[in-house]
Design a protein around this motif. Sequence first.
Motif, PDB file in Angstrom:
ATOM      1  N   GLU A 229      -0.053 -10.141   2.968  1.00 45.77           N
ATOM      2  CA  GLU A 229       1.399  -9.901   3.039  1.00 45.77           C
ATOM      3  C   GLU A 229       1.881  -9.095   1.837  1.00 45.77           C
ATOM      4  O   GLU A 229       2.682  -8.167   1.977  1.00 45.77           O
ATOM      5  N   LYS A 230       1.374  -9.439   0.672  1.00 48.15           N
ATOM      6  CA  LYS A 230       1.746  -8.722  -0.562  1.00 48.15           C
ATOM      7  C   LYS A 230       1.258  -7.270  -0.482  1.00 48.15           C
ATOM      8  O   LYS A 230       1.981  -6.332  -0.841  1.00 48.15           O
ATOM      9  N   ASN A 231       0.041  -7.085  -0.002  1.00 50.95           N
ATOM     10  CA  ASN A 231      -0.508  -5.730   0.128  1.00 50.95           C
ATOM     11  C   ASN A 231       0.293  -4.905   1.128  1.00 50.95           C
ATOM     12  O   ASN A 231       0.578  -3.722   0.887  1.00 50.95           O
ATOM     13  N   LEU A 232       0.671  -5.531   2.242  1.00 49.95           N
ATOM     14  CA  LEU A 232       1.434  -4.803   3.270  1.00 49.95           C
ATOM     15  C   LEU A 232       2.765  -4.303   2.726  1.00 49.95           C
ATOM     16  O   LEU A 232       3.249  -3.236   3.111  1.00 49.95           O
ATOM     17  N   ALA A 233       3.341  -5.069   1.829  1.00 46.14           N
ATOM     18  CA  ALA A 233       4.650  -4.704   1.272  1.00 46.14           C
ATOM     19  C   ALA A 233       4.583  -3.389   0.489  1.00 46.14           C
ATOM     20  O   ALA A 233       5.585  -2.678   0.377  1.00 46.14           O
ATOM     21  N   SER A 234       3.407  -3.056  -0.033  1.00 42.77           N
ATOM     22  CA  SER A 234       3.304  -1.816  -0.813  1.00 42.77           C
ATOM     23  C   SER A 234       2.353  -0.795  -0.178  1.00 42.77           C
ATOM     24  O   SER A 234       2.076   0.249  -0.772  1.00 42.77           O
ATOM     25  N   CYS A 235       1.876  -1.070   1.030  1.00 40.25           N
ATOM     26  CA  CYS A 235       0.952  -0.140   1.689  1.00 40.25           C
ATOM     27  C   CYS A 235       1.713   1.065   2.240  1.00 40.25           C
ATOM     28  O   CYS A 235       2.639   0.903   3.033  1.00 40.25           O
ATOM     29  N   PRO A 236       1.313   2.282   1.840  1.00 38.59           N
ATOM     30  CA  PRO A 236       2.027   3.479   2.307  1.00 38.59           C
ATOM     31  C   PRO A 236       1.465   4.061   3.607  1.00 38.59           C
ATOM     32  O   PRO A 236       1.943   5.083   4.085  1.00 38.59           O
ATOM     33  N   CYS A 237       0.460   3.422   4.188  1.00 42.87           N
ATOM     34  CA  CYS A 237      -0.200   4.000   5.360  1.00 42.87           C
ATOM     35  C   CYS A 237       0.713   3.972   6.584  1.00 42.87           C
ATOM     36  O   CYS A 237       1.250   2.921   6.945  1.00 42.87           O
ATOM     37  N   THR A 238       0.860   5.128   7.236  1.00 42.63           N
ATOM     38  CA  THR A 238       1.713   5.216   8.426  1.00 42.63           C
ATOM     39  C   THR A 238       0.896   5.288   9.718  1.00 42.63           C
ATOM     40  O   THR A 238       1.471   5.435  10.796  1.00 42.63           O
ATOM     41  N   TYR A 239      -0.430   5.198   9.592  1.00 39.69           N
ATOM     42  CA  TYR A 239      -1.265   5.265  10.797  1.00 39.69           C
ATOM     43  C   TYR A 239      -1.024   4.000  11.628  1.00 39.69           C
ATOM     44  O   TYR A 239      -1.200   2.890  11.141  1.00 39.69           O
ATOM     45  N   PRO A 240      -0.627   4.164  12.884  1.00 40.14           N
ATOM     46  CA  PRO A 240      -0.266   2.977  13.683  1.00 40.14           C
ATOM     47  C   PRO A 240      -1.473   2.222  14.243  1.00 40.14           C
ATOM     48  O   PRO A 240      -2.488   2.815  14.572  1.00 40.14           O
ATOM     49  N   GLY A 241      -1.319   0.921  14.301  1.00 36.79           N
ATOM     50  CA  GLY A 241      -2.300   0.088  15.000  1.00 36.79           C
ATOM     51  C   GLY A 241      -3.605  -0.189  14.278  1.00 36.79           C
ATOM     52  O   GLY A 241      -4.546  -0.666  14.904  1.00 36.79           O
ATOM     53  N   CYS A 242      -3.684   0.084  13.009  1.00 35.67           N
ATOM     54  CA  CYS A 242      -4.940  -0.152  12.282  1.00 35.67           C
ATOM     55  C   CYS A 242      -5.074  -1.634  11.911  1.00 35.67           C
ATOM     56  O   CYS A 242      -4.184  -2.201  11.276  1.00 35.67           O
ATOM     57  N   ASP A 243      -6.203  -2.240  12.266  1.00 39.25           N
ATOM     58  CA  ASP A 243      -6.401  -3.667  11.979  1.00 39.25           C
ATOM     59  C   ASP A 243      -6.807  -3.930  10.525  1.00 39.25           C
ATOM     60  O   ASP A 243      -6.952  -5.085  10.132  1.00 39.25           O
ATOM     61  N   LYS A 244      -7.003  -2.875   9.748  1.00 38.89           N
ATOM     62  CA  LYS A 244      -7.386  -3.049   8.338  1.00 38.89           C
ATOM     63  C   LYS A 244      -6.180  -2.968   7.408  1.00 38.89           C
ATOM     64  O   LYS A 244      -6.293  -3.199   6.211  1.00 38.89           O
TER      65      LYS A 244
ATOM     66  N   LEU B 279     -10.937   8.664   1.483  1.00 43.93           N
ATOM     67  CA  LEU B 279     -10.149   7.781   0.626  1.00 43.93           C
ATOM     68  C   LEU B 279      -9.020   7.175   1.461  1.00 43.93           C
ATOM     69  O   LEU B 279      -8.595   7.769   2.453  1.00 43.93           O
ATOM     70  N   PRO B 280      -8.519   6.021   1.060  1.00 42.65           N
ATOM     71  CA  PRO B 280      -7.447   5.381   1.828  1.00 42.65           C
ATOM     72  C   PRO B 280      -6.086   6.062   1.628  1.00 42.65           C
ATOM     73  O   PRO B 280      -5.898   6.855   0.702  1.00 42.65           O
ATOM     74  N   ALA B 281      -5.165   5.715   2.495  1.00 40.63           N
ATOM     75  CA  ALA B 281      -3.827   6.326   2.509  1.00 40.63           C
ATOM     76  C   ALA B 281      -3.139   6.311   1.142  1.00 40.63           C
ATOM     77  O   ALA B 281      -2.458   7.270   0.778  1.00 40.63           O
ATOM     78  N   CYS B 282      -3.326   5.234   0.383  1.00 38.14           N
ATOM     79  CA  CYS B 282      -2.603   5.086  -0.885  1.00 38.14           C
ATOM     80  C   CYS B 282      -3.054   6.082  -1.949  1.00 38.14           C
ATOM     81  O   CYS B 282      -2.441   6.164  -3.014  1.00 38.14           O
ATOM     82  N   CYS B 283      -4.101   6.870  -1.684  1.00 39.76           N
ATOM     83  CA  CYS B 283      -4.549   7.890  -2.641  1.00 39.76           C
ATOM     84  C   CYS B 283      -3.821   9.221  -2.446  1.00 39.76           C
ATOM     85  O   CYS B 283      -3.982  10.133  -3.260  1.00 39.76           O
ATOM     86  N   PHE B 284      -3.045   9.328  -1.378  1.00 36.79           N
ATOM     87  CA  PHE B 284      -2.428  10.615  -1.037  1.00 36.79           C
ATOM     88  C   PHE B 284      -0.911  10.597  -1.242  1.00 36.79           C
ATOM     89  O   PHE B 284      -0.283   9.528  -1.224  1.00 36.79           O
ATOM     90  N   SER B 285      -0.361  11.787  -1.389  1.00 39.77           N
ATOM     91  CA  SER B 285       1.101  11.893  -1.446  1.00 39.77           C
ATOM     92  C   SER B 285       1.654  11.496  -0.084  1.00 39.77           C
ATOM     93  O   SER B 285       0.936  11.507   0.930  1.00 39.77           O
ATOM     94  N   SER B 286       2.909  11.182  -0.044  1.00 35.26           N
ATOM     95  CA  SER B 286       3.546  10.726   1.194  1.00 35.26           C
ATOM     96  C   SER B 286       3.407  11.748   2.326  1.00 35.26           C
ATOM     97  O   SER B 286       3.062  11.393   3.459  1.00 35.26           O
TER      98      SER B 286
END
Length: 66
Positions: free
Chosen positions: A8-23, A40-47
């Motif tokens: 829950e804490k991670n989701l609050a700051s996760c910038p990933c906009t890819y829909p439906g990912c179970d990770k 690399l994961p979404a959080c490594c990239f600019s918005s």
Amino acid sequence: MKACPNKEKNLASCPCTYPGCDKKGICCKCLRFHLSRKELPACCFSSSTEKTYNRSIAKFVQDQKR
Ligand code: SF4
């Protein structure tokens, strides 16, 4: 398998906009998945670059030069 206590804490700051990912929110799984694909994961990239869903190292380097 035990549920991630930080999800829950991670989701609050996760910038990933890819829909439906179970990770999403389970950072260790997300990172392992992308590293296994030499990405690399979404959080490594600019918005704006994150929204292209191109998670490659080459895109990361290009993103850093902007
Ligand atoms: S970065 Fe990839 S694995 Fe992580 S939550 Fe987004 S789509 Fe899922």
